[in-house]
Design an enzyme around this catalytic site. Structure first.
Site, short mmCIF file in Angstrom:
data_model
loop_
_atom_site.label_atom_id
_atom_site.label_comp_id
_atom_site.label_asym_id
_atom_site.label_seq_id
_atom_site.Cartn_x
_atom_site.Cartn_y
_atom_site.Cartn_z
N GLU A 1 -15.18 49.11 10.85
CA GLU A 1 -14.93 49.04 12.24
C GLU A 1 -12.91 48.36 12.01
O GLU A 1 -12.92 48.02 11.15
CB GLU A 1 -15.63 48.58 13.56
CG GLU A 1 -16.91 48.13 13.62
CD GLU A 1 -17.39 47.66 14.45
OE1 GLU A 1 -16.69 47.28 15.21
OE2 GLU A 1 -18.40 47.01 14.94
N GLU B 1 -14.13 50.56 23.98
CA GLU B 1 -14.60 49.51 24.39
C GLU B 1 -14.03 48.36 25.09
O GLU B 1 -13.21 48.40 24.55
CB GLU B 1 -15.89 48.59 22.43
CG GLU B 1 -16.98 47.56 23.43
CD GLU B 1 -16.88 47.23 21.69
OE1 GLU B 1 -17.88 46.38 21.86
OE2 GLU B 1 -16.98 48.00 20.69
#
Length: 319
Positions: A122, A232
């Site tokens: 990520e 997120e």
């Protein structure tokens, strides 16, 4: 210490004015043979809630079929079920408000494997006082080889990611930042699997920052089966009220250009090492009354496939 090649279709981004700089290297860079490592000051360390959990995320949860965790909320666009060898996008950069011990981020996820043994690499930007000691927006990387249970961490907080760039500091502040109704700025992130070495490289703008060795992973050693782009946040409130931590700009996707956070030029890397547009894009947001996502809308020139996402968190419809 360089990629053996780049995906076909990847071009230099040196002339892209809207790409962000890092505040530390406007005038300086590291000497040859060295890399920059961000230090956390003593004052910043006191702002971290738990040294033990400094490098970790919460364990993976099986309640949804994409990367969802208990206590975490997302607004993402994703593709799933194919064989993917990387992903690229332009991520608009903001400085969202976060409540204590919580984070807000925008990133690309490259994922593979069942939820019990999830492999993930990520990269993107985040505002996370628990890792950085302040709420500034900073570039980051993350990885896990077992569904966030025991392996993996942010940046250089544990072994794993091997940095090669002397110009990019993971964890460094990004400047300038987009403003509501004003100038918009973005970073360009590419994650892809080197066809010769099988390592997963992270490119920031046009600079190879470093790589995750293929040996860190099981299923991701071969390829990814899911790609996600989006935001997120964590909601760790215990008073029964939803967090006020913002996602993206803190405004709804429906507000559009210069007001909502965007991710543009969504691309995947296929098995022939070509960058191409993703097929079958889907969206997911656990609590649309708090944070939401939409594909397309009014975009800029040469935006390709794009999305708006984000929200304020707690509001009259999300008490």
């Amino acid at each position: 210490m360089k990629p053996s090649s780049y995906p076909v279709g990847f071009t230099s981004e040196k002339k892209v004015k809207s790409s962000n700089l890092q505040s530390w290297n406007r005038k300086d860079t590291c000497p040859p043979g060295t890399i920059p490592i961000c230090r956390m000051t003593r004052d910043a360390m006191f702002n971290v809630s738990s040294i033990k959990n400094l490098q970790k995320k919460h364990p993976f949860s099986k309640k949804l079929d994409v990367s969802m965790w208990d206590g975490h909320e997302h607004a993402v666009v994703y593709v799933k079920g194919g064989e993917y060898f990387g992903a690229k996008a332009n991520l608009s950069v903001w400085n969202p408000h976060t409540q204590p011990n919580e984070f807000s981020l925008s990133q690309i996820w490259v994922l593979s494997g069942p939820y019990e043994e999830l492999n993930s690499v990520e990269a993107g930007w985040m505002a996370y006082p628990d890792v950085n000691g302040d709420n500034h927006t900073r570039i980051f990387t993350y990885w896990t080889g077992d569904g966030y249970k025991h392996t993996g961490c942010y940046n250089h907080l544990c072994p794993g990611f091997i940095q090669t760039s002397r110009d990019i500091a993971l964890g460094a502040k990004i400047v300038p930042i987009s403003s509501y109704g004003g100038n918009q700025y973005h970073i360009i992130i590419l994650i892809y699997k080197d066809p010769k070495t099988a390592n997963w490289w992270m490119i920031y703008k046009d600079e190879p920052v470093g790589y995750w060795p293929s040996s860190l992973f099981t299923s991701l050693a071969r390829s990814a089966n899911s790609i996600e782009w989006g935001g997120e946040v964590t909601d760790l409130q215990t008073d029964g009220k939803h967090t006020t931590t913002q996602m993206g700009s803190g405004h709804w996707p429906s507000e559009g250009w210069k007001k909502a956070a965007f991710i543009s030029n969504l691309q995947i890397v296929d098995g022939s090492n070509y960058l191409r547009r993703p097929e079958g894009l889907k969206t997911i947001a656990e609590k649309e009354e708090c944070y939401s996502v939409q594909i397309g809308g009014q975009g800029g020139k040469n935006w390709g496939d794009f999305m708006y996402y984000g929200g304020p968190g707690r509001n009259p419809n999300c008490p």
